[in-house]
Design an enzyme around this catalytic site. Structure first.
Site, PDB file in Angstrom:
ATOM      1  N   ILE A  12      42.994 -86.834 -59.811  1.00  4.84           N
ATOM      2  CA  ILE A  12      42.543 -87.365 -61.102  1.00  4.84           C
ATOM      3  C   ILE A  12      41.932 -88.741 -60.920  1.00  4.84           C
ATOM      4  CG2 ILE A  12      43.242 -87.997 -63.446  1.00  4.84           C
ATOM      5  CD1 ILE A  12      45.590 -86.060 -63.183  1.00  4.84           C
ATOM      6  N   ASP A  31      45.589 -97.234 -53.108  1.00  4.75           N
ATOM      7  CA  ASP A  31      46.155 -95.908 -52.852  1.00  4.75           C
ATOM      8  C   ASP A  31      46.788 -95.921 -51.471  1.00  4.75           C
ATOM      9  OD1 ASP A  31      46.364 -92.971 -52.318  1.00  4.75           O
ATOM     10  OD2 ASP A  31      45.208 -92.827 -54.172  1.00  4.75           O
ATOM     11  N   SER A  34      48.917 -91.037 -49.413  1.00  6.24           N
ATOM     12  CA  SER A  34      49.940 -90.035 -49.122  1.00  6.24           C
ATOM     13  C   SER A  34      49.541 -88.667 -49.664  1.00  6.24           C
ATOM     14  CB  SER A  34      51.287 -90.461 -49.709  1.00  6.24           C
ATOM     15  OG  SER A  34      51.192 -90.647 -51.110  1.00  6.24           O
ATOM     16  N   ASP A  56      50.975 -99.292 -50.825  1.00  9.43           N
ATOM     17  CA  ASP A  56      52.028 -98.536 -51.488  1.00  9.43           C
ATOM     18  C   ASP A  56      52.485 -99.358 -52.689  1.00  9.43           C
ATOM     19  OD1 ASP A  56      54.543 -97.454 -52.261  1.00  9.43           O
ATOM     20  OD2 ASP A  56      54.888 -96.701 -50.233  1.00  9.43           O
ATOM     21  N   LEU A  77      47.437 -94.796 -62.156  1.00  9.97           N
ATOM     22  CA  LEU A  77      47.630 -93.369 -61.936  1.00  9.97           C
ATOM     23  C   LEU A  77      48.481 -93.055 -60.718  1.00  9.97           C
ATOM     24  CD1 LEU A  77      44.401 -93.759 -63.040  1.00  9.97           C
ATOM     25  CD2 LEU A  77      44.656 -91.280 -63.137  1.00  9.97           C
ATOM     26  N   TYR A 148      61.557 -86.664 -62.513  1.00 11.10           N
ATOM     27  CA  TYR A 148      60.152 -87.050 -62.665  1.00 11.10           C
ATOM     28  C   TYR A 148      59.838 -87.415 -64.110  1.00 11.10           C
ATOM     29  CZ  TYR A 148      55.118 -86.484 -63.250  1.00 11.10           C
ATOM     30  OH  TYR A 148      53.801 -86.678 -63.598  1.00 11.10           O
ATOM     31  N   VAL A 192      45.907 -73.431 -61.400  1.00 10.53           N
ATOM     32  CA  VAL A 192      44.466 -73.171 -61.304  1.00 10.53           C
ATOM     33  C   VAL A 192      43.991 -73.363 -59.865  1.00 10.53           C
ATOM     34  CG1 VAL A 192      42.175 -73.889 -62.064  1.00 10.53           C
ATOM     35  CG2 VAL A 192      44.046 -73.780 -63.714  1.00 10.53           C
ATOM     36  N   ARG A 215      50.679 -72.331 -70.654  1.00  8.97           N
ATOM     37  CA  ARG A 215      50.445 -73.703 -70.248  1.00  8.97           C
ATOM     38  C   ARG A 215      49.238 -74.227 -71.016  1.00  8.97           C
ATOM     39  NH1 ARG A 215      54.788 -73.009 -69.171  1.00  8.97           N
ATOM     40  NH2 ARG A 215      55.899 -73.238 -67.195  1.00  8.97           N
TER      41      ARG A 215
END
Length: 312
Positions: A12, A31, A34, A56, A77, A148, A192, A215
């Site tokens: 994303i 970023d 990972s 990180d 994000l 999560y 998907v 979904r």
């Protein structure tokens, strides 16, 4: 403007970066690679507007870097986004999603950022509510049932607290099931991407249970537009980002198999314990607060995704 995107090399995040570049913004991507990839940023990097720093978000140096860069807006994000992984290792999940978010918010505060836009999880935030209330509005009680979901909810609470304490504007976008080009068909992949990868390889797709579970799919290009809109609007709000349309796994398979010339029927397997039966978010508040509505229908979005997966 100067925009910092955490997790900007991911599925994303990199699509958001592409959209920022199209509008001429200068972008710093943080970023740890990972799950993201420099390859996702290859085209954007050619613009000369994008710089990648491998960090990180758990590292205290992240705060110092963001503060030193003084971006006008931070789009957050970066996340541990695998529900099962959060169950297996809830400490790691909390370190990335809660502590990492605090590091980012501190950097934004110290650097004088105007706003932070946060990628919340619409699929886990509301738990497993009564299907009769679908599609869910933002007024639905928050009742996550996984580490999560809990960590993403906590991160959103920190964003709200930073607004109250420090005047740092924030918007949380509760994302439905995002799909589209660049999604990894392995690991934390959505259905998907898994179906696309297997159909194009002429491998069987597996549907668990009766396939009637639903979904709520939203194309990544529409999600990217929501992030750009939220840079300028909807301060202090949590907004659902999706289509409001439920699609069963059976119907999704039929649409994808027809586009990929795959078998009429998938393979069947027993239902997975604990799987949510139905899911859908009401995006009408985003239309008013952001001027945002999804534009990509499922058939068009699936065709776009299959085309990307079939590229040389």
């Amino acid at each position: 403007m100067s925009v910092l995107v955490t997790g900007g090399a991911g599925f994303i995040g990199s699509c958001v970066v592409d959209r920022l570049v199209a509008d001429g913004h200068e972008v710093l991507v943080l970023d740890d690679l990972s799950t993201g990839s420099e390859a996702n940023l290859a085209e954007a990097m050619e613009s000369g507007l994008v710089r990648l720093e491998v960090y990180d978000v758990r590292d205290p140096a992240t705060t110092d870097l963001i503060a030193g860069e003084s971006p006008e807006v931070v789009l957050h994000l970066a996340a541990q986004a695998d529900v099962q992984a959060s169950i297996d290792d809830p400490v790691h999940d909390a370190e990335v999603n809660v502590l990492g978010t605090v590091r980012v918010l501190e950097g934004a505060r110290l650097g004088g950022a105007r706003k932070v836009v946060f990628a919340a999880s619409g699929g886990t935030l509301y738990g497993d509510p009564d299907p009769g209330r679908l599609p869910l509005t933002e007024d639905e009680p928050h009742a996550p049932v996984s580490p999560y979901g809990l960590s993403k909810m906590a991160a959103g609470c920190y964003l709200s607290a930073y607004g109250a304490l420090h005047g740092l504007a924030g918007t949380s976008l509760a994302l439905a099931n995002v799909y589209g080009p660049r999604q990894d068909p392995h690991g934390e992949a959505g259905v998907v991407a898994i179906f696309a990868n297997r159909l194009l390889a002429a491998e069987p797709c597996t549907v668990f249970g009766d396939g009637g579970q639903t979904r709520h799919f939203v194309h990544v290009a529409d999600v990217a537009e929501a992030f750009l809109a939220a840079m300028h609007r909807a301060d202090g709000l949590l907004l659902n980002i999706g289509t409001g349309i439920e699609t069963s796994v059976n119907d999704l398979y039929r649409v994808m198999a027809a586009s990929a010339d795959g078998p009429d029927e998938p393979e069947r397997a027993p239902a997975r314990p604990g799987e949510i039966r139905r899911s859908a978010l009401d995006p009408s508040a985003a239309a008013g607060a952001l001027g945002w509505t999804p534009t990509m229908g499922l058939a068009q979005g699936v065709a776009d995704t299959l085309a990307w997966f079939s590229r040389p």
